[in-house]
Design a protein around this motif. Sequence first.
Motif, PDB file in Angstrom:
ATOM      1  N   PRO A   1       0.919  -1.148   0.048  1.00 34.38           N
ATOM      2  CA  PRO A   1       0.117  -0.057  -0.025  1.00 34.38           C
ATOM      3  C   PRO A   1       0.771   1.275   0.093  1.00 34.38           C
ATOM      4  O   PRO A   1       0.527   2.346  -0.744  1.00 34.38           O
ATOM      5  N   ARG A   2       1.827   1.236   0.648  1.00 33.62           N
ATOM      6  CA  ARG A   2       2.746   2.576   0.813  1.00 33.62           C
ATOM      7  C   ARG A   2       3.338   2.614  -0.347  1.00 33.62           C
ATOM      8  O   ARG A   2       3.840   3.675  -0.865  1.00 33.62           O
ATOM      9  N   ASN A   3       3.644   1.638  -1.444  1.00 30.14           N
ATOM     10  CA  ASN A   3       4.727   1.709  -2.409  1.00 30.14           C
ATOM     11  C   ASN A   3       3.859   1.437  -3.826  1.00 30.14           C
ATOM     12  O   ASN A   3       4.580   0.937  -4.615  1.00 30.14           O
ATOM     13  N   LYS A   4       2.628   1.514  -3.769  1.00 32.96           N
ATOM     14  CA  LYS A   4       1.778   1.264  -4.968  1.00 32.96           C
ATOM     15  C   LYS A   4       2.252   2.094  -6.067  1.00 32.96           C
ATOM     16  O   LYS A   4       2.206   1.516  -7.077  1.00 32.96           O
ATOM     17  N   ASP A   5       2.238   3.338  -6.096  1.00 30.15           N
ATOM     18  CA  ASP A   5       2.912   4.107  -7.294  1.00 30.15           C
ATOM     19  C   ASP A   5       4.173   3.535  -7.865  1.00 30.15           C
ATOM     20  O   ASP A   5       4.131   3.422  -8.848  1.00 30.15           O
ATOM     21  N   ARG A   6       5.135   3.472  -6.997  1.00 33.99           N
ATOM     22  CA  ARG A   6       6.336   2.868  -7.320  1.00 33.99           C
ATOM     23  C   ARG A   6       6.301   1.421  -8.105  1.00 33.99           C
ATOM     24  O   ARG A   6       6.926   1.071  -9.052  1.00 33.99           O
ATOM     25  N   ILE A   7       5.305   0.565  -7.213  1.00 29.25           N
ATOM     26  CA  ILE A   7       5.179  -0.832  -7.861  1.00 29.25           C
ATOM     27  C   ILE A   7       4.254  -0.551  -9.490  1.00 29.25           C
ATOM     28  O   ILE A   7       4.878  -1.208 -10.287  1.00 29.25           O
ATOM     29  N   GLY A   8       3.295   0.251  -9.482  1.00 27.70           N
ATOM     30  CA  GLY A   8       3.109   0.611 -10.933  1.00 27.70           C
ATOM     31  C   GLY A   8       3.940   1.168 -11.887  1.00 27.70           C
ATOM     32  O   GLY A   8       4.079   0.547 -12.944  1.00 27.70           O
TER      33      GLY A   8
ATOM     34  N   THR B   1      -4.221  -3.656  -2.537  1.00 26.88           N
ATOM     35  CA  THR B   1      -3.787  -4.736  -1.725  1.00 26.88           C
ATOM     36  C   THR B   1      -4.777  -5.966  -1.946  1.00 26.88           C
ATOM     37  O   THR B   1      -4.100  -7.076  -1.886  1.00 26.88           O
ATOM     38  N   SER B   2      -5.968  -5.616  -2.098  1.00 23.25           N
ATOM     39  CA  SER B   2      -6.847  -6.703  -2.351  1.00 23.25           C
ATOM     40  C   SER B   2      -6.454  -7.427  -3.520  1.00 23.25           C
ATOM     41  O   SER B   2      -6.737  -8.691  -3.744  1.00 23.25           O
ATOM     42  N   ARG B   3      -6.470  -6.801  -4.735  1.00 25.10           N
ATOM     43  CA  ARG B   3      -6.127  -7.598  -5.918  1.00 25.10           C
ATOM     44  C   ARG B   3      -4.863  -8.446  -5.883  1.00 25.10           C
ATOM     45  O   ARG B   3      -4.742  -9.601  -6.445  1.00 25.10           O
ATOM     46  N   LEU B   4      -3.875  -7.602  -5.279  1.00 23.88           N
ATOM     47  CA  LEU B   4      -2.499  -8.526  -5.130  1.00 23.88           C
ATOM     48  C   LEU B   4      -2.809  -9.809  -4.312  1.00 23.88           C
ATOM     49  O   LEU B   4      -2.133 -10.733  -4.487  1.00 23.88           O
ATOM     50  N   GLU B   5      -3.264  -9.423  -3.154  1.00 24.58           N
ATOM     51  CA  GLU B   5      -3.373 -10.435  -2.039  1.00 24.58           C
ATOM     52  C   GLU B   5      -4.258 -11.670  -2.725  1.00 24.58           C
ATOM     53  O   GLU B   5      -4.068 -13.046  -2.619  1.00 24.58           O
ATOM     54  N   ASN B   6      -5.058 -11.289  -3.669  1.00 21.97           N
ATOM     55  CA  ASN B   6      -6.169 -12.343  -4.111  1.00 21.97           C
ATOM     56  C   ASN B   6      -5.339 -13.091  -5.125  1.00 21.97           C
ATOM     57  O   ASN B   6      -5.521 -14.340  -5.493  1.00 21.97           O
ATOM     58  N   ALA B   7      -4.380 -12.460  -5.799  1.00 21.01           N
ATOM     59  CA  ALA B   7      -3.671 -13.019  -7.072  1.00 21.01           C
ATOM     60  C   ALA B   7      -2.368 -13.843  -6.429  1.00 21.01           C
ATOM     61  O   ALA B   7      -2.391 -14.976  -6.995  1.00 21.01           O
ATOM     62  N   VAL B   8      -1.770 -13.437  -5.622  1.00 20.79           N
ATOM     63  CA  VAL B   8      -0.573 -14.266  -4.843  1.00 20.79           C
ATOM     64  C   VAL B   8      -0.789 -14.971  -3.484  1.00 20.79           C
ATOM     65  O   VAL B   8       0.372 -15.556  -2.867  1.00 20.79           O
ATOM     66  N   GLY B   9      -2.136 -14.424  -2.656  1.00 25.91           N
ATOM     67  CA  GLY B   9      -2.026 -14.701  -1.318  1.00 25.91           C
ATOM     68  C   GLY B   9      -2.053 -16.306  -1.110  1.00 25.91           C
ATOM     69  O   GLY B   9      -1.535 -16.552   0.026  1.00 25.91           O
ATOM     70  N   ARG B  10      -2.565 -17.125  -1.973  1.00 29.96           N
ATOM     71  CA  ARG B  10      -2.614 -18.340  -1.694  1.00 29.96           C
ATOM     72  C   ARG B  10      -1.341 -19.054  -1.503  1.00 29.96           C
ATOM     73  O   ARG B  10      -0.885 -19.692  -0.878  1.00 29.96           O
TER      74      ARG B  10
ATOM     75  N   GLU C   1      -0.629   4.551 -14.987  1.00 26.02           N
ATOM     76  CA  GLU C   1      -1.686   5.568 -14.460  1.00 26.02           C
ATOM     77  C   GLU C   1      -2.875   4.743 -14.112  1.00 26.02           C
ATOM     78  O   GLU C   1      -3.589   5.297 -12.982  1.00 26.02           O
ATOM     79  N   THR C   2      -3.258   3.551 -14.389  1.00 26.09           N
ATOM     80  CA  THR C   2      -4.266   2.845 -13.664  1.00 26.09           C
ATOM     81  C   THR C   2      -3.931   2.268 -12.395  1.00 26.09           C
ATOM     82  O   THR C   2      -4.751   2.365 -11.383  1.00 26.09           O
ATOM     83  N   VAL C   3      -2.795   1.693 -12.229  1.00 21.78           N
ATOM     84  CA  VAL C   3      -2.327   1.400 -10.917  1.00 21.78           C
ATOM     85  C   VAL C   3      -2.186   2.649 -10.020  1.00 21.78           C
ATOM     86  O   VAL C   3      -2.655   2.716  -8.618  1.00 21.78           O
ATOM     87  N   ARG C   4      -1.752   3.894 -10.381  1.00 18.80           N
ATOM     88  CA  ARG C   4      -1.863   4.849  -9.606  1.00 18.80           C
ATOM     89  C   ARG C   4      -3.191   5.515  -9.210  1.00 18.80           C
ATOM     90  O   ARG C   4      -3.628   5.963  -8.028  1.00 18.80           O
ATOM     91  N   GLY C   5      -4.093   5.252 -10.019  1.00 15.05           N
ATOM     92  CA  GLY C   5      -5.505   5.369  -9.835  1.00 15.05           C
ATOM     93  C   GLY C   5      -6.216   4.575  -8.885  1.00 15.05           C
ATOM     94  O   GLY C   5      -7.293   4.948  -8.282  1.00 15.05           O
ATOM     95  N   TRP C   6      -5.746   3.452  -8.570  1.00 18.38           N
ATOM     96  CA  TRP C   6      -6.442   2.595  -7.838  1.00 18.38           C
ATOM     97  C   TRP C   6      -6.079   3.146  -6.165  1.00 18.38           C
ATOM     98  O   TRP C   6      -4.972   3.518  -5.806  1.00 18.38           O
ATOM     99  N   ASP C   7      -6.875   2.977  -5.269  1.00 13.30           N
ATOM    100  CA  ASP C   7      -6.433   2.871  -3.699  1.00 13.30           C
ATOM    101  C   ASP C   7      -5.656   2.094  -3.074  1.00 13.30           C
ATOM    102  O   ASP C   7      -5.937   1.040  -3.796  1.00 13.30           O
ATOM    103  N   ALA C   8      -5.259   2.188  -2.069  1.00 13.61           N
ATOM    104  CA  ALA C   8      -4.381   1.131  -1.430  1.00 13.61           C
ATOM    105  C   ALA C   8      -5.021   0.104  -1.217  1.00 13.61           C
ATOM    106  O   ALA C   8      -4.713  -1.110  -1.246  1.00 13.61           O
ATOM    107  N   VAL C   9      -6.289   0.127  -0.645  1.00 18.35           N
ATOM    108  CA  VAL C   9      -7.357  -1.043  -0.677  1.00 18.35           C
ATOM    109  C   VAL C   9      -7.462  -1.860  -1.560  1.00 18.35           C
ATOM    110  O   VAL C   9      -7.306  -3.288  -1.613  1.00 18.35           O
TER     111      VAL C   9
END
Length: 424
Positions: free
Chosen positions: A92-99, A388-397, A377-385
């Motif tokens: 959540p703190r680095n979502k822009d850099r991740i994008g 987090t939710s999308r990445l956790e659902n993708a790799v959380g298992r 820009e799409t990742v930047r436009g997403w909020d932190a929640v």
Amino acid sequence: MKLFRLDPPAAAITSAAAHGTRRMRILATGMLVAMAALFVLARSLAHHHPAIGYVQAFAEAAMVGGLADWFAVTALFRHPLGLPIPHTAIIPRNKDRIGDTLAAFLRDNFLTSAVVARRMRRVDVASAAGRFLSQPSDGDGRLRQGASRLAANLLEALDQERLGGMVKGAIVQRLRGLNLGPLLGQALDAAMHDGRHAPVLDSMIGWAGRTLEANDHLIRDMVHARAGKLLRWTGLDENVANAIITGLQKLLADMAEEADHPLRIKAEEALRNLAADLQFDPEMQARVALIRDEIVDNPAMQAWINGLWEQGRASLLRAARDPSGAMAGRFGEALRQLGGTLQDDPQIRAVLNRLARRSVVGATAAYGDSIVKLVSETVRGWDAVTVTSRLENAVGRDLQYIRVNGTLVGGLVGLALHAVDMLL
């Protein structure tokens, strides 16, 4: 407007991933709780038998490994236990850099001309298109039906008056832009060079003979009206009329039978002069252009152009609403022949594949940066929640598997260390 149904839907895939993540989280947490209970039990029974110490060491190390991995996995997505510990809630703190990093990764490893060209060399677009055209029933029927509905809906949604006016205006403009004089002159010249004008002359001569035979009374009336009283009284006017009619009939018969008849030669010479004037005489070309414009402006011609547009639009709608019916007609047969040609002719396949490769590489070079920018820009436009939710659902298992493995590996390491300690 629903065009296609994805199978399985994207929402179902996301829900299944979230369910799998929850199940693995419960399993990993359950193992950690079980190891804690086992540790407490082994500690309380340690004085009964020396072997229980091995169980205690296993459970203790398994708790440490499980807790460490729980902390590491949790720290990726949120603050463990809600505590603002440094270097936690990393995503959540680095979502822009991740994008930005993800976009740069796509650009450097996927959206480069060299990578796309290398990939496209292994793709036989022409053969795939040929198989689809030659055997349309083997293709994806839903795709064809969806594309047909899309085409039909687009045709019906457009402003027909405006679109029809544009189409008819374009047709009229093209007709007015045609320089018919040279075209007609060249066609006439080519026809005469190959002797194709002879049947036309024969038809004209035959038409003149039939017309003369059907209207010979007009000649008789004209001669009778212009003859003097003496000729009419003696009946010579009838003889003169018969002689004129007989002479004209013989003239036409001779022209029909003799290819080198002087009048026929004169007619051919007149046709050659007309062909030359149509090609090279500006005055004649201007006269033809004037006739062309008069024909185009004629209400009957305008009605024909309007009907042409309506018929074309109706045909497109019929084909769009019934793609199977369209494929069953001549158009479908032509497409199937084209598909067979694409499969059988290696030269055409090579040309089309090269064109497809160049088109895709060119599109990548032209729009690759735009695609990368869209991702960032799409990742930047997403909020932190959301991130987090999308990445956790993708790799959380898979991350929960790390917790399970950490618990087991930690327990085995603790067991080995206890064994070494007892041996020493």
